[in-house]
Write a protein that holds these residues in place. Structure first.
Motif, PDB file in Angstrom:
ATOM      1  N   ASP A 156      10.204 -11.322  16.136  1.00 42.32           N
ATOM      2  CA  ASP A 156      11.326 -10.404  16.308  1.00 42.32           C
ATOM      3  C   ASP A 156      11.853  -9.834  14.965  1.00 42.32           C
ATOM      4  O   ASP A 156      12.959  -9.302  14.917  1.00 42.32           O
ATOM      5  CB  ASP A 156      12.464 -11.063  17.076  1.00 42.32           C
ATOM      6  N   ALA A 157      11.058  -9.919  13.903  1.00 40.52           N
ATOM      7  CA  ALA A 157      11.484  -9.355  12.614  1.00 40.52           C
ATOM      8  C   ALA A 157      11.710  -7.861  12.778  1.00 40.52           C
ATOM      9  O   ALA A 157      10.967  -7.184  13.490  1.00 40.52           O
ATOM     10  CB  ALA A 157      10.421  -9.608  11.547  1.00 40.52           C
ATOM     11  N   GLU A 158      12.749  -7.359  12.134  1.00 40.54           N
ATOM     12  CA  GLU A 158      13.008  -5.908  12.166  1.00 40.54           C
ATOM     13  C   GLU A 158      11.982  -5.220  11.279  1.00 40.54           C
ATOM     14  O   GLU A 158      11.643  -5.719  10.204  1.00 40.54           O
ATOM     15  CB  GLU A 158      14.415  -5.606  11.664  1.00 40.54           C
ATOM     16  N   ARG A 159      11.508  -4.058  11.746  1.00 47.10           N
ATOM     17  CA  ARG A 159      10.464  -3.340  11.008  1.00 47.10           C
ATOM     18  C   ARG A 159      10.836  -1.876  10.821  1.00 47.10           C
ATOM     19  O   ARG A 159      11.305  -1.235  11.752  1.00 47.10           O
ATOM     20  CB  ARG A 159       9.126  -3.426  11.740  1.00 47.10           C
ATOM     21  N   MET A 160      10.611  -1.387   9.601  1.00 39.75           N
ATOM     22  CA  MET A 160      10.742   0.037   9.319  1.00 39.75           C
ATOM     23  C   MET A 160       9.318   0.575   9.352  1.00 39.75           C
ATOM     24  O   MET A 160       8.514   0.285   8.462  1.00 39.75           O
ATOM     25  CB  MET A 160      11.373   0.285   7.947  1.00 39.75           C
ATOM     26  N   LEU A 161       8.990   1.317  10.405  1.00 43.66           N
ATOM     27  CA  LEU A 161       7.624   1.761  10.610  1.00 43.66           C
ATOM     28  C   LEU A 161       7.403   3.216  10.249  1.00 43.66           C
ATOM     29  O   LEU A 161       6.289   3.680  10.196  1.00 43.66           O
ATOM     30  CB  LEU A 161       7.210   1.521  12.069  1.00 43.66           C
ATOM     31  N   GLU A 162       8.461   3.978  10.075  1.00 40.49           N
ATOM     32  CA  GLU A 162       8.298   5.399   9.748  1.00 40.49           C
ATOM     33  C   GLU A 162       9.172   5.781   8.572  1.00 40.49           C
ATOM     34  O   GLU A 162      10.175   5.252   8.329  1.00 40.49           O
ATOM     35  CB  GLU A 162       8.684   6.264  10.937  1.00 40.49           C
ATOM     36  N   ALA A 215       0.827  -1.213   0.000  1.00 38.26           N
ATOM     37  CA  ALA A 215       0.000   0.000   0.000  1.00 38.26           C
ATOM     38  C   ALA A 215       0.859   1.259   0.000  1.00 38.26           C
ATOM     39  O   ALA A 215       0.594   2.211  -0.728  1.00 38.26           O
ATOM     40  CB  ALA A 215      -0.951   0.007   1.186  1.00 38.26           C
ATOM     41  N   SER A 216       1.924   1.256   0.810  1.00 35.64           N
ATOM     42  CA  SER A 216       2.751   2.457   0.899  1.00 35.64           C
ATOM     43  C   SER A 216       3.988   2.368   0.011  1.00 35.64           C
ATOM     44  O   SER A 216       4.511   3.373  -0.430  1.00 35.64           O
ATOM     45  CB  SER A 216       3.210   2.692   2.346  1.00 35.64           C
ATOM     46  N   GLY A 217       4.476   1.134  -0.204  1.00 36.33           N
ATOM     47  CA  GLY A 217       5.714   0.954  -0.951  1.00 36.33           C
ATOM     48  C   GLY A 217       6.936   1.384  -0.167  1.00 36.33           C
ATOM     49  O   GLY A 217       8.052   1.356  -0.659  1.00 36.33           O
ATOM     50  N   PHE A 218       6.729   1.747   1.096  1.00 30.11           N
ATOM     51  CA  PHE A 218       7.832   2.267   1.892  1.00 30.11           C
ATOM     52  C   PHE A 218       8.106   1.415   3.123  1.00 30.11           C
ATOM     53  O   PHE A 218       9.233   1.042   3.371  1.00 30.11           O
ATOM     54  CB  PHE A 218       7.530   3.711   2.315  1.00 30.11           C
ATOM     55  N   TYR A 219       7.093   1.124   3.902  1.00 28.90           N
ATOM     56  CA  TYR A 219       7.298   0.352   5.120  1.00 28.90           C
ATOM     57  C   TYR A 219       7.756  -1.055   4.779  1.00 28.90           C
ATOM     58  O   TYR A 219       7.355  -1.622   3.772  1.00 28.90           O
ATOM     59  CB  TYR A 219       6.005   0.287   5.934  1.00 28.90           C
ATOM     60  N   ALA A 220       8.589  -1.622   5.644  1.00 33.64           N
ATOM     61  CA  ALA A 220       9.119  -2.947   5.363  1.00 33.64           C
ATOM     62  C   ALA A 220       9.462  -3.677   6.649  1.00 33.64           C
ATOM     63  O   ALA A 220       9.608  -3.057   7.703  1.00 33.64           O
ATOM     64  CB  ALA A 220      10.361  -2.842   4.478  1.00 33.64           C
ATOM     65  N   LEU A 221       9.585  -4.972   6.535  1.00 34.54           N
ATOM     66  CA  LEU A 221      10.139  -5.774   7.625  1.00 34.54           C
ATOM     67  C   LEU A 221      11.066  -6.788   6.998  1.00 34.54           C
ATOM     68  O   LEU A 221      10.925  -7.161   5.837  1.00 34.54           O
ATOM     69  CB  LEU A 221       9.044  -6.434   8.467  1.00 34.54           C
ATOM     70  N   TRP A 222      12.052  -7.215   7.773  1.00 29.81           N
ATOM     71  CA  TRP A 222      13.019  -8.173   7.253  1.00 29.81           C
ATOM     72  C   TRP A 222      13.529  -9.034   8.388  1.00 29.81           C
ATOM     73  O   TRP A 222      13.511  -8.642   9.551  1.00 29.81           O
ATOM     74  CB  TRP A 222      14.164  -7.491   6.508  1.00 29.81           C
ATOM     75  N   TYR A 223      13.984 -10.241   8.019  1.00 30.03           N
ATOM     76  CA  TYR A 223      14.461 -11.220   8.997  1.00 30.03           C
ATOM     77  C   TYR A 223      15.248 -12.294   8.261  1.00 30.03           C
ATOM     78  O   TYR A 223      15.122 -12.461   7.051  1.00 30.03           O
ATOM     79  CB  TYR A 223      13.288 -11.841   9.763  1.00 30.03           C
ATOM     80  N   ARG A 224      16.043 -13.024   9.022  1.00 29.21           N
ATOM     81  CA  ARG A 224      16.759 -14.176   8.476  1.00 29.21           C
ATOM     82  C   ARG A 224      15.836 -15.385   8.673  1.00 29.21           C
ATOM     83  O   ARG A 224      15.513 -15.738   9.799  1.00 29.21           O
ATOM     84  CB  ARG A 224      18.093 -14.379   9.189  1.00 29.21           C
ATOM     85  N   PRO A 225      15.389 -16.016   7.593  1.00 29.20           N
ATOM     86  CA  PRO A 225      14.409 -17.097   7.707  1.00 29.20           C
ATOM     87  C   PRO A 225      14.937 -18.306   8.473  1.00 29.20           C
ATOM     88  O   PRO A 225      16.094 -18.698   8.318  1.00 29.20           O
ATOM     89  CB  PRO A 225      14.123 -17.493   6.265  1.00 29.20           C
ATOM     90  N   ALA A 226      14.060 -18.890   9.273  1.00 27.07           N
ATOM     91  CA  ALA A 226      14.374 -20.130   9.968  1.00 27.07           C
ATOM     92  C   ALA A 226      13.955 -21.325   9.121  1.00 27.07           C
ATOM     93  O   ALA A 226      14.258 -22.456   9.455  1.00 27.07           O
ATOM     94  CB  ALA A 226      13.669 -20.160  11.323  1.00 27.07           C
TER      95      ALA A 226
END
Length: 158
Positions: free
Chosen positions: A152-158, A21-32
């Protein structure tokens, strides 16, 4: 970029989901979970062909409308098409398989199926057909349409 179907995915160490929707917010993690390659085709490399159920194609397109994974700044053109007007892709899709397993496909996979007759492995087609599309489509940021995102995934919220 070519990878054999069902070989282990190792292109990127993390999975990053972007809010469509925003194309900006994201989350990332190393998959288990283990990620297996599906549909990374390249001109001059053999790939399986054959008919696929229309329901599979429709569901795969619908999944791609709600999930955006590992989006890159650059694009990859389909090198199976004539040079002029070849479609481009810049991301991936994740489909949950059995326990601890996910399929990793390029965003061009639907094009490969519909334009070039690519037939993915049956296990992938079954996994796509098993996706609860209503639940995935109803997902809103900061949640993402994939069941195994760790808390515990890292999130870019702003």
């Amino acid at each position: 970029m070519f990878y054999e179907d069902l070989s282990e995915y190792d292109y990127q160490g993390e999975d990053a989901f972007t809010d469509r929707a925003s194309g900006f917010y994201a989350l990332w993690y190393r998959p288990a979970y283990t990620r297996l390659n599906i549909g990374w085709l390249e001109a001059g490399k053999p790939y399986s062909t054959g008919a696929v159920p229309m329901m599979f194609v429709e569901k795969l397109k619908a999944v791609q409308e709600v999930q955006w994974v590992n989006v890159c700044l650059g694009v990859h053109e389909c090198d199976l098409c004539p040079e002029e007007g070849a479609p481009e892709g810049n991301g991936e899709v994740r489909i949950p398989g059995g326990p601890g397993l996910a399929y990793a496909a390029p965003f061009l996979i639907t094009h490969y199926v519909t334009a070039h007759g690519y037939r993915p492995p049956q296990a992938f087609m079954d996994a796509v057909l098993a996706v609860d599309l209503d639940a995935w489509a109803a997902t809103r940021w900061p949640e993402v349409p994939f069941p195994w995102v760790p808390d515990d995934a890292e999130r870019m919220l702003e």
